[in-house]
Design a protein around this motif. Sequence first.
Motif, mmCIF file in Angstrom:
data_model
loop_
_atom_site.group_PDB
_atom_site.id
_atom_site.type_symbol
_atom_site.label_atom_id
_atom_site.label_comp_id
_atom_site.label_asym_id
_atom_site.label_seq_id
_atom_site.Cartn_x
_atom_site.Cartn_y
_atom_site.Cartn_z
ATOM 1 N N GLU A 107 1.539 10.319 -5.428
ATOM 2 C CA GLU A 107 2.268 11.574 -5.310
ATOM 3 C C GLU A 107 2.978 11.921 -6.607
ATOM 4 O O GLU A 107 3.153 13.092 -6.939
ATOM 5 C CB GLU A 107 3.291 11.472 -4.172
ATOM 6 C CG GLU A 107 2.639 11.318 -2.800
ATOM 7 C CD GLU A 107 3.696 11.128 -1.735
ATOM 8 O OE1 GLU A 107 4.894 11.129 -2.116
ATOM 9 O OE2 GLU A 107 3.347 10.959 -0.559
ATOM 10 N N HIS A 108 3.434 10.945 -7.381
ATOM 11 C CA HIS A 108 4.165 11.184 -8.630
ATOM 12 C C HIS A 108 3.420 10.493 -9.756
ATOM 13 O O HIS A 108 3.770 9.380 -10.165
ATOM 14 C CB HIS A 108 5.596 10.630 -8.529
ATOM 15 C CG HIS A 108 6.351 11.159 -7.353
ATOM 16 N ND1 HIS A 108 6.868 12.439 -7.314
ATOM 17 C CD2 HIS A 108 6.655 10.571 -6.157
ATOM 18 C CE1 HIS A 108 7.478 12.620 -6.144
ATOM 19 N NE2 HIS A 108 7.356 11.506 -5.414
ATOM 20 N N PRO A 109 2.375 11.090 -10.250
ATOM 21 C CA PRO A 109 1.630 10.456 -11.341
ATOM 22 C C PRO A 109 2.473 10.389 -12.599
ATOM 23 O O PRO A 109 3.498 11.043 -12.728
ATOM 24 C CB PRO A 109 0.419 11.374 -11.520
ATOM 25 C CG PRO A 109 0.873 12.699 -11.026
ATOM 26 C CD PRO A 109 1.818 12.419 -9.874
ATOM 27 N N ALA A 110 1.989 9.602 -13.537
ATOM 28 C CA ALA A 110 2.721 9.424 -14.804
ATOM 29 C C ALA A 110 2.805 10.727 -15.564
ATOM 30 O O ALA A 110 1.854 11.492 -15.636
ATOM 31 C CB ALA A 110 2.005 8.360 -15.659
ATOM 32 N N ASP B 227 0.828 -1.203 0.000
ATOM 33 C CA ASP B 227 0.000 0.000 0.000
ATOM 34 C C ASP B 227 0.866 1.258 0.000
ATOM 35 O O ASP B 227 0.496 2.294 -0.587
ATOM 36 C CB ASP B 227 -0.932 0.007 1.221
ATOM 37 C CG ASP B 227 -1.989 -1.083 1.100
ATOM 38 O OD1 ASP B 227 -2.235 -1.541 -0.049
ATOM 39 O OD2 ASP B 227 -2.567 -1.487 2.135
ATOM 40 N N GLU B 228 2.015 1.217 0.678
ATOM 41 C CA GLU B 228 2.917 2.364 0.660
ATOM 42 C C GLU B 228 3.406 2.669 -0.754
ATOM 43 O O GLU B 228 3.559 3.834 -1.144
ATOM 44 C CB GLU B 228 4.112 2.089 1.578
ATOM 45 C CG GLU B 228 3.738 1.957 3.043
ATOM 46 C CD GLU B 228 4.950 1.675 3.914
ATOM 47 O OE1 GLU B 228 6.073 1.597 3.316
ATOM 48 O OE2 GLU B 228 4.793 1.514 5.120
ATOM 49 N N LEU B 229 3.630 1.637 -1.540
ATOM 50 C CA LEU B 229 4.038 1.855 -2.922
ATOM 51 C C LEU B 229 2.951 2.532 -3.718
ATOM 52 O O LEU B 229 3.215 3.394 -4.561
ATOM 53 C CB LEU B 229 4.402 0.512 -3.574
ATOM 54 C CG LEU B 229 5.612 -0.211 -2.983
ATOM 55 C CD1 LEU B 229 5.803 -1.564 -3.663
ATOM 56 C CD2 LEU B 229 6.862 0.637 -3.134
ATOM 57 N N LEU B 230 1.690 2.193 -3.439
ATOM 58 C CA LEU B 230 0.587 2.849 -4.138
ATOM 59 C C LEU B 230 0.521 4.330 -3.792
ATOM 60 O O LEU B 230 0.209 5.172 -4.630
ATOM 61 C CB LEU B 230 -0.727 2.152 -3.794
ATOM 62 C CG LEU B 230 -0.890 0.723 -4.341
ATOM 63 C CD1 LEU B 230 -2.197 0.125 -3.845
ATOM 64 C CD2 LEU B 230 -0.850 0.725 -5.855
ATOM 65 N N ALA B 231 0.809 4.674 -2.521
ATOM 66 C CA ALA B 231 0.781 6.077 -2.108
ATOM 67 C C ALA B 231 1.850 6.887 -2.841
ATOM 68 O O ALA B 231 1.621 8.008 -3.295
ATOM 69 C CB ALA B 231 0.973 6.180 -0.603
#
Length: 557
Positions: A545-548, A537-541
């Motif tokens: 924060e840095h969208p494509a 879940d931390e990776l999803l957060a």
Amino acid sequence: MELFAQIRRDARVEGLSVRALAARHKVHRRTVRQALVSASPPERKLRQGVSWRLEPFKVAIDAMLIEDTTAPRKQRHTARRILARLIEEHGAEELSYSTVRDYVRVRRAQIDVEAGRRVEVFIPQEHAPGAEAEVDFGEVWVVLNGVKTKCHMFIFRLSHSGKAVHRIYPTQAQEAFLEGHIEAFNEIGGVPVRHIRYDNLTSAVTAVVFGQGRQRQENDRWVLFRSHYGFDPFYCQPGIAGAHEKGGVEGEVGWFRRNRLSPMPAAESLDELNDRIRVWEAQDDRRRINDRIRTIGQDFAAEQPFLAPLPAEVFDPGLVLNPRVDRSSMVTVRMVKYSVPARFIGRKVRVSLRASEVVVFDGRAVAARHPRIVAKGGQSVQLDHYLEVLKTKPGALPGSTALARARESGAFTSAHEAFWAACRRVNGDADGTRELIDVLLLHRSMDAGDIEAGITAALGVGAVSADVVAVEARRHATSTTTSAPGGSGLDRHPGAHVEVNVQRVVSLTQRRLMDPAAVIAGLPPDTRPLPSIAVYDELLAKRTEHPAGTASKENIS
């Protein structure tokens, strides 16, 4: 055949004309043309003899010859006088002098012997060590697998020591004749340096050339065999007259049949009987022949160093055939069917027909091996040859001939039956049969005992998967090798021999239960906590924060 080969070679290499070839080889031009057309000589027409004309007059001729046994020496019938009396007294106008002469020459000697006028004198002979041997066949009856069966015993006997090798085969064809020689040469560890005595067996001799001493027309394969082993044959006189020329092996046939094969021996197979014969031959080494001072074994020990060494290359004694594999994945050899792997259907294969087995080759590799069947119309079917086909047609396995033969031979054991039943109960008939076939395929690379142990272990924990059987079979093979005395595990570190309590493999994916709530037999309760995915879940957060399409501060710097 050799003449045709020479003619064809001269025509090919030197380009000689038909007339020149006929002059060189002293044959008719018609013969040269036949050789140039075909390498095989044309079959000769059989000549119909006229000896059948003599049949009604043989009784009268015998009476005249019997009368001569008491007549004065100079007043006995000649062949010409016999012919004259037959014409005068019996009207034998169609008889020729040569027909009567040939019959009288043979029959007069027989009648003289029967009347005691001629006495056969046998002169004792000395045989040098390692120089000579004698070969013969003898008929024997054995109880083979509960059935009284007529077989043939091959006997090879060294003339000096009397050392004899006996092998029983279902036939006395050329393949048995050659295989018997190979067995004998390997047993004595060499080859006689002078010659081996034979009667005129069809396996070696195709025709007796009368009037030219002991010259014979030999079989081509027999010539190749004796050339390979480097020995010369000595052919005895035809008929009973030549029996005394190899009296040693003639007596050996009777002695062995009376002392070792009476009463009729019973065995499950000829291999078992021949193993028993090897033990008897070792016992016969302590026997003395007639009034000899030393035993057979002692004389053979002194004779063996004088034998010629065996050739380095192995000779295949089998008759080479090239049958085509039919749609049932079988080849027909001497009116008997033998199975081969299904991938050969429609192809021609090379078959070596041997005395006790049939070997099918794929190139130089052995594709199938069967015990030879003598009964016409018989079959030898192996289940392994049909496994790939049965995997696509699992419904054909229960009623197949291959399965029935595997059950009869014991290759399909009760462990296989139990595994098959469990597989069908869990996976259904089709999938369960395919799982069994996967287990049967393991026999190609693993020992049967290890696979049976693997099946037992898998069933013990309720697993019906071929993968589980393979793992357990390998574990059983490893433990057996490690604990066996003198095995490969003895040179390992002592700590490697400490037994470790390892939980057996249990398959969950292949086990389907009617009641999902039921507990699989042999599995302990799972008390571990459920896994957590908080780290992911931390990776999803961070991804939010840095969208494509945007760059982070670290990447900009």
